[in-house]
Write a protein that holds these residues in place. Sequence first.
Motif, PDB file in Angstrom:
ATOM      1  N   LYS A 192      72.986 -71.909  45.824  1.00  0.00           N
ATOM      2  CA  LYS A 192      73.317 -72.815  46.904  1.00  0.00           C
ATOM      3  C   LYS A 192      74.847 -72.558  47.522  1.00  0.00           C
ATOM      4  CE  LYS A 192      72.852 -77.574  48.471  1.00  0.00           C
ATOM      5  NZ  LYS A 192      71.556 -77.507  48.974  1.00  0.00           N
ATOM      6  N   TRP A 193      75.601 -72.351  46.662  1.00  0.00           N
ATOM      7  CA  TRP A 193      77.065 -72.264  47.321  1.00  0.00           C
ATOM      8  C   TRP A 193      77.207 -70.879  47.899  1.00  0.00           C
ATOM      9  CZ3 TRP A 193      79.065 -74.654  42.322  1.00  0.00           C
ATOM     10  CH2 TRP A 193      79.138 -76.125  42.367  1.00  0.00           C
ATOM     11  N   PHE A 244      70.871 -73.160  40.324  1.00  0.00           N
ATOM     12  CA  PHE A 244      70.686 -73.564  41.721  1.00  0.00           C
ATOM     13  C   PHE A 244      72.077 -73.969  42.559  1.00  0.00           C
ATOM     14  CE2 PHE A 244      70.135 -76.900  44.804  1.00  0.00           C
ATOM     15  CZ  PHE A 244      69.022 -76.607  45.568  1.00  0.00           C
ATOM     16  N   SER A 249      67.420 -80.467  46.398  1.00  0.00           N
ATOM     17  CA  SER A 249      68.650 -81.329  45.679  1.00  0.00           C
ATOM     18  C   SER A 249      68.155 -81.245  44.162  1.00  0.00           C
ATOM     19  CB  SER A 249      68.799 -82.696  46.157  1.00  0.00           C
ATOM     20  OG  SER A 249      69.844 -83.377  45.502  1.00  0.00           O
ATOM     21  N   LEU A 258      66.995 -73.588  49.072  1.00  0.00           N
ATOM     22  CA  LEU A 258      68.295 -73.755  48.545  1.00  0.00           C
ATOM     23  C   LEU A 258      69.131 -74.549  49.389  1.00  0.00           C
ATOM     24  CD1 LEU A 258      69.278 -70.035  47.610  1.00  0.00           C
ATOM     25  CD2 LEU A 258      68.654 -71.934  46.149  1.00  0.00           C
ATOM     26  N   LYS A 259      69.093 -74.748  50.907  1.00  0.00           N
ATOM     27  CA  LYS A 259      69.699 -75.493  51.687  1.00  0.00           C
ATOM     28  C   LYS A 259      69.213 -77.159  51.610  1.00  0.00           C
ATOM     29  CE  LYS A 259      72.953 -72.956  53.272  1.00  0.00           C
ATOM     30  NZ  LYS A 259      74.328 -73.151  52.935  1.00  0.00           N
TER      31      LYS A 259
END
Length: 309
Positions: free
Chosen positions: A123-124, A119, A113, A109-110
């Motif tokens: 990710k947030w 996603f 892209s 997730l980090k």
Amino acid sequence: MLRTEENIFIIIITAEFIIGVLGNGYIGLVNWIGWIKKKKISSVDFILTNLAISRICLISAMVLNGIIMVLYPDVSETDKLMIAIYTFWTLANYLSMWFATCLNVFYFLKIASFSHPLFLWLKWRIDRVVSWILLGCFAISLLVGLIIVLVFSCDHRFYKIAQHKRNITEMFHMSRIQYFDPMTLFHLLTIVPFAVSLISFFFLVRSLWRHRKQMKLHATGCRDPSGEAHVRAIKIVTSFLLFLFLYYVLSLLVTFRYLMTEPKLAVMFSEIVSILYPLGHSLILVIVNNKLRQAAVRMLTCRKIACVM
């Protein structure tokens, strides 16, 4: 008097225990010192610390279980001590497996892209829910451990009853058949984290391929930190998948050792190779993780300077 193969087994498994505890202890110590200095800890360091602790417990349980099964086979068949050992092994095993899966998903997730809304949503929010995810992993592992207690308690009582029957061998084999099914089921449950890590691996590879394609279209000749981060994450996930696959194949070998002509040799071989999973993957984490690697380099450099002085 121990035989030659038993002496070799004890030496190898002791060396693996020392290396595994030192390696995972180093991961936990570095992150703990950083936590104390900065008064806070990052999500990835928090996951790594919990993973290291669980693997120290897992290695300890595996070594103890292997020594008892090889040197004291009567205890491994009849004593209630093995119920406690198997329960502890199961708890540490599932914790280690799920924590490592969380680490793989976190890297995905980090680093990856993608523009998909799901996603981006994950990710947030991943940093906010890491603690809850790890707590959920602990709850799942604890539940499986409690089920293991019930399964082995029933198996132990069945064996005690069989000792008072005439045909003990037949009753014992019936008990072993009852033992196979739930243990095999618990091994099959590892397909879930394995599948999650495998999906993370494929998406990381796809993200890296798209990133490299964009870099070729807009080549600047500069250093590519995003590409390097992708490669490091892929190495970590790949090593985990390979070690986990090997670990559970050999765990199944130990489970069905009663069907083999040389069960003791099968147990010794399986235990030696299986410990490479919590040992080897953690060492790869030290090598690939910049913070852990740099801390190790500083430690070795300071030690060399101290020796020279």
